[in-house]
Write an enzyme that holds these catalytic residues in place. Sequence first.
Site, mmCIF file in Angstrom:
data_model
loop_
_atom_site.group_PDB
_atom_site.id
_atom_site.type_symbol
_atom_site.label_atom_id
_atom_site.label_comp_id
_atom_site.label_asym_id
_atom_site.label_seq_id
_atom_site.Cartn_x
_atom_site.Cartn_y
_atom_site.Cartn_z
ATOM 1 N N ARG A 80 0.828 -1.202 0.000
ATOM 2 C CA ARG A 80 0.000 0.000 0.000
ATOM 3 C C ARG A 80 0.868 1.260 0.000
ATOM 4 N NH1 ARG A 80 -4.356 -0.030 4.674
ATOM 5 N NH2 ARG A 80 -2.581 0.593 5.979
ATOM 6 N N LYS A 182 -2.763 6.454 1.701
ATOM 7 C CA LYS A 182 -2.582 7.166 2.968
ATOM 8 C C LYS A 182 -1.732 8.420 2.736
ATOM 9 C CE LYS A 182 -2.934 4.484 7.069
ATOM 10 N NZ LYS A 182 -4.345 4.144 7.199
ATOM 11 N N GLU A 218 -16.560 5.933 4.766
ATOM 12 C CA GLU A 218 -15.734 5.528 5.893
ATOM 13 C C GLU A 218 -16.229 6.187 7.170
ATOM 14 O OE1 GLU A 218 -11.697 4.599 5.571
ATOM 15 O OE2 GLU A 218 -11.487 5.487 3.581
HETATM 16 C C1 PLP Z 1 -5.411 3.532 7.756
HETATM 17 C C2 PLP Z 1 -6.832 3.771 7.412
HETATM 18 C C3 PLP Z 1 -7.816 2.777 7.534
HETATM 19 C C4 PLP Z 1 -7.568 1.431 8.151
HETATM 20 O O1 PLP Z 1 -6.582 0.689 7.506
HETATM 21 P P1 PLP Z 1 -5.884 -0.521 8.282
HETATM 22 O O2 PLP Z 1 -4.911 -1.041 7.279
HETATM 23 O O3 PLP Z 1 -6.930 -1.496 8.607
HETATM 24 O O4 PLP Z 1 -5.252 0.059 9.489
HETATM 25 C C5 PLP Z 1 -9.099 3.068 7.093
HETATM 26 N N1 PLP Z 1 -9.406 4.279 6.598
HETATM 27 C C6 PLP Z 1 -8.494 5.266 6.486
HETATM 28 C C7 PLP Z 1 -8.902 6.575 5.919
HETATM 29 C C8 PLP Z 1 -7.177 5.045 6.894
HETATM 30 O O5 PLP Z 1 -6.282 6.023 6.792
#
Ligand code: PLP
Length: 337
Positions: A80, A182, A218
């Site tokens: 990722r 991210k 989300e």
């Molecule tokens: C990091 C994140 C998640 C969760 O991802 P994980 O890999 O399960 O920790 C979900 N939504 C957003 C916007 C994130 O930044």
Amino acid sequence: MEIDWDSLTFSFTATDVMYRQVIPAGSEWGEGDLLPFGDISISPAAGVLNYGQGIFEGMKAQRADDGSIVLFRPKQNSARFAIGAERLGMPPVPEKIFIDAIESVIRENERWIPPTGRGALYVRPVLWGSGAILGVAPAPEFTFMVFVCPVGPYFKGGMSPISLRVSDEFHRAAPGGSGGVKAIGNYAPGMMPSKMAKKEGYAEIIYLDAVEHRYVEEVGAANFFCVKDQVLYTPELTGTILPGITRDSIVQLARDSGYTVHEEKVDVEFAMQADEAFCAGTAAVISPIGRIEHGDKVTEYCDGEVGEITHQLYHSLLDIQLRRAEDKHDWIHVVKE
Ligand SMILES: *Cc1c(COP(=O)(O)O)cnc(C)c1O
């Protein structure tokens, strides 16, 4: 210095050692350095500071039941991170360099890893355009760093279902944007809406899609799930939703347990008629949702209790993460046996 494990929360604590590697644009990632944790110096004209050319990752190193130090699916974080780097015009860090860096920082900070069940060592890799640049373009130099922080257990004194409000005013991401990675710039715009919701007694807000204002995307920075008639639903990954590793693991575990899981658009009206709802991410693993408000409509799930399937999935994931259950999918990455 003795560490008081019981006083840990999900907040920043400086540790002993961090990792850093700096490369000029156009060259390849090589070997980085382990340094004492501390401030760094950076040009005020750095791409990351002016134009947000930066991404991050988040994972937890934990002491499993057998005393070993483990990570959960770190290669997924690496993949990722690489996709995010490409999206933001930065050189992706190869998997081996990424994993070696996090493993070495974890080992160097071993004394900061809480005992089993009392928290985790949160691992934060970052990649920044650190070189000075005036025009809006990729920076001439990139910095890959890893630091770690001990954090307390997310649910002190047991899981309690959270209360959420659906936002009709704010969106997290739009099609074609950077919601699926991210990127550091995705998070500050959510701070004010989240703070406003917290002031009014909600734990977080639920974001709807930016086009039809109808489908759940989300919950703050966590993925959304709901359960209706024993079937699980989670929003499909269309590029505006962050592909959570917890989300992916829950989808697989639910299917392993014989549940049907639909990854599709989840209408907020449908979600408000579901039997159970929860959100998922590395920090909490699973947070049960007790209540959702949307305009003048209110739904309460499971009379404020944790739903049965929510509870079952939480424990099956936690049991794998702490090596209490068989790791059928090879998700556990041992840092130290
Ligand atoms: C990091 C994140 C998640 C969760 O991802 P994980 O890999 O399960 O920790 C979900 N939504 C957003 C916007 C994130 O930044």
